[in-house]
Write an enzyme that holds these catalytic residues in place. Structure first.
Site, short mmCIF file in Angstrom:
data_model
loop_
_atom_site.label_atom_id
_atom_site.label_comp_id
_atom_site.label_asym_id
_atom_site.label_seq_id
_atom_site.Cartn_x
_atom_site.Cartn_y
_atom_site.Cartn_z
N HIS A 177 -33.63 -26.27 -24.25
CA HIS A 177 -32.33 -26.41 -23.73
C HIS A 177 -32.13 -25.32 -22.78
O HIS A 177 -32.14 -23.89 -23.37
CB HIS A 177 -31.29 -26.30 -24.67
CG HIS A 177 -31.40 -27.86 -25.62
ND1 HIS A 177 -31.17 -28.06 -26.94
CD2 HIS A 177 -31.80 -29.04 -24.98
CE1 HIS A 177 -31.18 -29.27 -27.36
NE2 HIS A 177 -31.70 -29.84 -26.26
N ALA A 178 -32.10 -25.13 -21.42
CA ALA A 178 -32.14 -24.34 -20.62
C ALA A 178 -31.20 -23.39 -20.60
O ALA A 178 -31.45 -22.16 -20.47
CB ALA A 178 -31.84 -24.87 -19.16
N ARG A 179 -29.79 -23.62 -21.10
CA ARG A 179 -28.94 -22.64 -21.09
C ARG A 179 -29.09 -21.68 -22.23
O ARG A 179 -28.19 -20.65 -22.36
CB ARG A 179 -27.44 -23.26 -20.97
CG ARG A 179 -27.21 -24.31 -22.18
CD ARG A 179 -25.88 -25.02 -21.94
NE ARG A 179 -25.85 -25.98 -22.98
CZ ARG A 179 -24.62 -26.78 -22.96
NH1 ARG A 179 -23.89 -26.75 -21.82
NH2 ARG A 179 -24.16 -27.59 -23.77
N GLU A 180 -29.71 -21.93 -23.32
CA GLU A 180 -29.93 -21.09 -24.66
C GLU A 180 -30.70 -19.93 -24.17
O GLU A 180 -31.80 -19.71 -24.88
CB GLU A 180 -30.36 -22.06 -25.53
CG GLU A 180 -29.43 -23.08 -25.87
CD GLU A 180 -29.83 -24.48 -26.57
OE1 GLU A 180 -30.96 -24.15 -27.17
OE2 GLU A 180 -29.30 -25.42 -26.71
N ARG A 229 -28.31 -27.77 -19.35
CA ARG A 229 -29.01 -27.78 -20.60
C ARG A 229 -30.31 -28.67 -20.57
O ARG A 229 -31.48 -28.29 -21.15
CB ARG A 229 -28.16 -28.58 -21.78
CG ARG A 229 -28.69 -29.22 -22.88
CD ARG A 229 -27.67 -29.71 -23.86
NE ARG A 229 -28.00 -30.78 -24.97
CZ ARG A 229 -28.39 -30.32 -25.92
NH1 ARG A 229 -27.90 -29.05 -26.59
NH2 ARG A 229 -28.64 -31.31 -27.05
N ASN A 245 -34.70 -32.68 -26.37
CA ASN A 245 -34.75 -32.67 -27.85
C ASN A 245 -34.17 -34.04 -28.47
O ASN A 245 -33.69 -33.83 -29.50
CB ASN A 245 -34.08 -31.53 -28.24
CG ASN A 245 -34.56 -31.16 -29.73
OD1 ASN A 245 -35.53 -31.61 -30.27
ND2 ASN A 245 -33.47 -30.59 -30.41
N HIS A 298 -33.65 -22.84 -30.87
CA HIS A 298 -32.39 -23.09 -30.07
C HIS A 298 -31.38 -22.04 -30.18
O HIS A 298 -31.20 -20.98 -31.20
CB HIS A 298 -31.87 -24.29 -30.36
CG HIS A 298 -32.65 -25.65 -30.17
ND1 HIS A 298 -32.37 -26.30 -29.09
CD2 HIS A 298 -34.00 -25.95 -30.58
CE1 HIS A 298 -33.41 -27.27 -28.98
NE2 HIS A 298 -34.36 -27.13 -29.89
N TYR A 300 -26.82 -22.20 -30.14
CA TYR A 300 -26.38 -21.10 -31.20
C TYR A 300 -25.88 -21.39 -32.43
O TYR A 300 -25.67 -22.86 -32.53
CB TYR A 300 -25.12 -20.27 -30.52
CG TYR A 300 -24.05 -20.94 -30.25
CD1 TYR A 300 -22.91 -20.74 -31.02
CD2 TYR A 300 -23.95 -21.79 -29.15
CE1 TYR A 300 -21.79 -21.92 -30.55
CE2 TYR A 300 -22.74 -22.57 -28.77
CZ TYR A 300 -21.78 -22.41 -29.36
OH TYR A 300 -20.77 -23.02 -29.10
N TYR A 350 -26.03 -30.95 -37.86
CA TYR A 350 -25.58 -32.64 -37.84
C TYR A 350 -26.72 -33.52 -37.41
O TYR A 350 -27.75 -33.21 -37.25
CB TYR A 350 -24.62 -32.47 -36.20
CG TYR A 350 -25.18 -31.83 -35.14
CD1 TYR A 350 -26.27 -32.17 -34.42
CD2 TYR A 350 -24.63 -30.84 -34.71
CE1 TYR A 350 -26.96 -31.39 -33.61
CE2 TYR A 350 -24.98 -29.81 -33.62
CZ TYR A 350 -26.23 -30.45 -32.81
OH TYR A 350 -26.60 -29.73 -31.90
N GLU A 373 -31.64 -22.26 -34.85
CA GLU A 373 -30.35 -21.89 -33.91
C GLU A 373 -30.21 -20.31 -34.02
O GLU A 373 -29.92 -19.88 -35.21
CB GLU A 373 -29.21 -22.53 -34.21
CG GLU A 373 -29.32 -24.04 -34.50
CD GLU A 373 -29.16 -24.71 -32.86
OE1 GLU A 373 -29.12 -23.83 -32.01
OE2 GLU A 373 -29.50 -26.02 -32.86
ZN ZN Z 1 -30.73 -26.56 -28.16
#
Ligand code: ZN
Length: 413
Positions: A177-180, A229, A245, A298, A300, A350, A373
């Site tokens: 996920h790019a923004r992480e 993302r 993902n 990942h 957060y 989740y 995370e």
């Molecule tokens: Zn992620």
């Protein structure tokens, strides 16, 4: 000038202006001034209201609702801010403002560590990371080599480092996920730390570390949209990107994944529609049974998790994986006193289907399949300041070493 000429001139003008306008859209960086991140605490009965808000006001879900947590985080556009907040008040859904202004937080993220000269204490562009990989491999020639595990949709190499000469493989990837960003930075820290403090281990284990499993998305977070993302594949729809993902073939298109291309959890037109997910499938597949442990990192929420994501069904190895997790959480806590939680994905964070972990556990037969995370628990979310990179790296490394031990003592066999 009669009407006809005016019309032709008008048309000519638009022919000139339209490409300029498109070009302008393509290069303009998204400005997040006035965007807010809220944490809302709906009851299960109020989730429908949130669903409606999500669609109506185009909320960007930062953290999906979890039964265990009882909350969810989302970013709201300035134009919808008062409408969203009034609706939450109206339905008596409690909420807090977590980030007042995303643009400002985004600037601050890169300014908290201006004095740090340590490469690993800063966030880096994809180009810097690729250069670093070349340099790192040439500095440690006897134990490290650069590998390319595949190619992205836009034709970038998905690069990684192969570290060690041991028979058992530990495969680690970040940034799907790019923004992480903190995950990518943590992968760099991990590679360096292995050479600095655990080189003895590298005759028994071989680590593969892929800092950016979604390089198109990562490059895009630097050039155009900090909050991107997904992949950058338009997948034939009006909205760009598939959630890699949610794109894996095990339990694809089930709970916790979306058929709507405009959502952040779009599972794609079919399983493995993405070059990036194909690359991981094929590369890890070709390593075969040498892979003893796998982790998809990942951010957060501060969690360490194992299968399944798609349902509450207990996985066959939950005893061993649960025991490893308990040790991971203790090891993390021992470094900077940070509390992480752990357990199966579906009940800890989740439900999510079509995930990397379920696929590599079930289809890939990698017993020790995990996902993490990293920091934080929402104060900064994806915009974790640079002065937290090294501490996050240190505690994550302690967790990863618990997994390495589990390979070495045969638990992951
Ligand atoms: Zn992620």
């Amino acid at each position: 000038m009669h009407e006809g000429t005016a019309f032709i001139n008008y048309c000519k003008m638009w022919k000139l202006l339209i490409p300029l306008a498109l070009f302008g859209v393509a290069v303009a960086k998204v400005d997040y001034t006035g965007y807010r991140v809220l944490r809302a605490y709906p009851t299960p009965e109020q989730l429908n209201t949130i669903e409606t808000l999500k669609e109506k006001y185009d909320l960007d879900i930062w953290l999906d609702y979890g039964k265990a947590s009882g909350y969810m985080d989302f970013m709201v556009r300035p134009v919808f801010r008062s409408l969203v907040e009034e609706t939450l008040d109206h339905f008596r859904i409690p909420y807090e403002i977590f980030i007042e202004d995303v643009e400002e937080a985004s600037r601050a993220q890169l300014q908290s560590n201006t004095k740090a000269t340590d490469f690993y204490g800063n966030y880096h562009t994809l180009e810097e990371i690729n250069n670093w990989m070349d340099e790192f491999a040439s500095t440690h020639q006897s134990t490290v080599s650069k590998v390319t595990i595949g190619m992205s949709f836009e034709g970038r190499n998905i690069n990684g480092l192969k570290i060690g000469t041991g028979p058992d493989v530990f495969f680690i990837h970040c940034g799907i996920h790019a923004r992480e960003w903190i995950t990518t930075a943590t992968c760099l820290y991990t590679a360096n730390r292995l050479l600095e403090t655990d080189s003895d281990q590298l005759t028994s284990l071989t680590y593969y570390i892929v800092p950016s499993a979604n390089p198109d998305g990562y490059a895009y977070t630097w050039s155009d949209d900090r909050m991107w993302r997904k992949t950058r594949n338009p997948a034939g729809t009006a909205c760009v990107g598939v959630d890699p993902n949610r794109n894996f073939a095990y339990a694809w298109s089930q709970e916790g994944a979306s058929s709507n291309p405009c959502t952040q959890t779009y599972y794609g037109p079919e399983a493995f529609s993405e070059s990036e997910t194909q690359a991981l499938r094929d590369y890890i597949g070709q390593l075969g049974s040498t892979v003893k442990a796998y982790i998809d990192i990942h951010a957060y929420s501060q969690m360490w998790m194992y299968p399944y994501g798609y349902s509450n069904v207990e996985c066959a190895d939950s005893g061993d994986l649960g025991a490893i997790t308990t040790n991971v959480l203790a090891a993390i806590r021992g470094v900077h006193r940070k509390r992480y939680t752990g357990g199966p994905i579906a009940t800890t964070i989740y439900p999510a289907s079509g995930t990397t972990v379920d696929y590599f556990y079930e289809t890939g037969k990698i017993k020790c399949s995990f996902t993490a995370e990293l920091r934080d628990t929402g104060a900064y979310g994806f915009l974790l300041p640079e002065d937290q990179i090294i501490p996050t790296g240190e505690e994550t490394y302690a967790g990863l070493q618990v997994m390495a031990e589990a390979i070495l003592d045969g638990t992951c066999a």
